[in-house]
Design an enzyme around this catalytic site. Structure first.
Site, short mmCIF file in Angstrom:
data_model
loop_
_atom_site.label_atom_id
_atom_site.label_comp_id
_atom_site.label_asym_id
_atom_site.label_seq_id
_atom_site.Cartn_x
_atom_site.Cartn_y
_atom_site.Cartn_z
N ASP A 1 0.86 -1.18 0.00
CA ASP A 1 0.00 0.00 0.00
C ASP A 1 0.90 1.24 0.00
OD1 ASP A 1 -1.64 -2.17 0.65
OD2 ASP A 1 -2.96 -0.96 1.91
N LYS B 1 -7.10 3.34 -2.79
CA LYS B 1 -7.44 3.24 -1.37
C LYS B 1 -7.73 4.62 -0.82
CE LYS B 1 -5.16 1.81 2.97
NZ LYS B 1 -3.95 1.16 3.52
N LYS C 1 -10.28 0.04 -1.99
CA LYS C 1 -10.09 -0.33 -0.59
C LYS C 1 -10.47 0.83 0.30
CE LYS C 1 -6.60 -1.64 2.86
NZ LYS C 1 -5.21 -2.12 3.11
#
Length: 233
Positions: A92, A163, A192
């Site tokens: 990430d 995300k 996400k």
């Protein structure tokens, strides 16, 4: 949605600056017990998590340039290489928020593309077929128009997920933002949601809005809600 299916939407996360090695081990044990999708741990604990999770159905995830995204590209590339070489299969990375807000969109786009390429190359060199790159755009700092532009850049880079948040910004995920990201994202780009998700109700709200993965530090608490009748077995 059944309990087991729900568990596989969760990245069980521990990124507090005061997290200890003992807590990381416990995080991994909890993830195995509940069959979460992955753990998300600080880079310095990737190798520990990889050892703890070897042979299980839980993946190792970590963060890059967290939580501000302000590292230069070559530092982010090196961090990606180290993470995947150390056993992470999910990374990430925080978008360079400062450059994005400054209007230097070409810099951000080129950096994201280079990181996607780095993940692919390093994964191939380490025999991984399923390495995943998630790009955190930190929605709390962006207007709706800028959120859409960020999603377009993430999609063009070839990343796997966009995300919402780091959890360290002024606000976390919202169903409204998740829906906006899902609307803007092409079919091949997943969403996400992370930051402030602390109940089963909130988690399901994010999934219904279009998220397919949830970053949570209170995963065990939320799973207890699910197992105690919130979801079907």
């Amino acid at each position: 949605m059944r309990v087991r299916e729900f568990a596989k939407t969760i990245d069980h996360t521990l990124l507090r600056p005061d997290a200890t090695e003992k807590e990381i081990v416990r995080l991994c044990q909890e993830a195995v017990e509940h069959h979460f999708a992955s753990v998300c741990v600080p880079p310095c604990y990737v190798r520990l998590a990889a050892r703890e999770l070897r042979g299980t159905d839980v993946k190792v995830g970590t963060v890059v340039s967290f939580p501000f995204g302000a590292d230069v590209t070559r530092v982010k590339q090196a961090a990606v290489r180290d993470a995947i070489s150390g056993g992470a299969s999910e990374v990430d990375v925080v978008m360079n928020i400062s450059r994005f807000l400054s209007g230097d969109f070409s810099y951000v786009a080129e950096e994201l593309s280079s990181l996607t390429q780095e993940v692919s190359v390093v994964a191939m060199n380490n025999g991984l077929n399923d390495a995943v790159l998630k790009v955190i755009i930190e929605t709390a700092y962006l207007t709706d128009e800028m959120k859409r532009l960020a999603v377009q850049m993430v999609a063009a880079s070839g990343a796997d997920f966009v995300k919402t948040s780091t959890g360290f910004g002024p606000a976390g995920a919202s169903a409204k933002d998740v829906a906006l990201l899902r609307e803007e994202a092409p079919e091949g780009l997943a969403v996400k949601a992370s930051g402030g998700i602390s109940s089963l109700e909130q988690a399901l709200e994010m999934l219904n809005a279009g998220a397919s993965r949830l970053g949570m530090s209170r995963s065990v608490q939320v799973m207890k809600e699910a197992e105690d009748g919130g979801l079907q077995e």
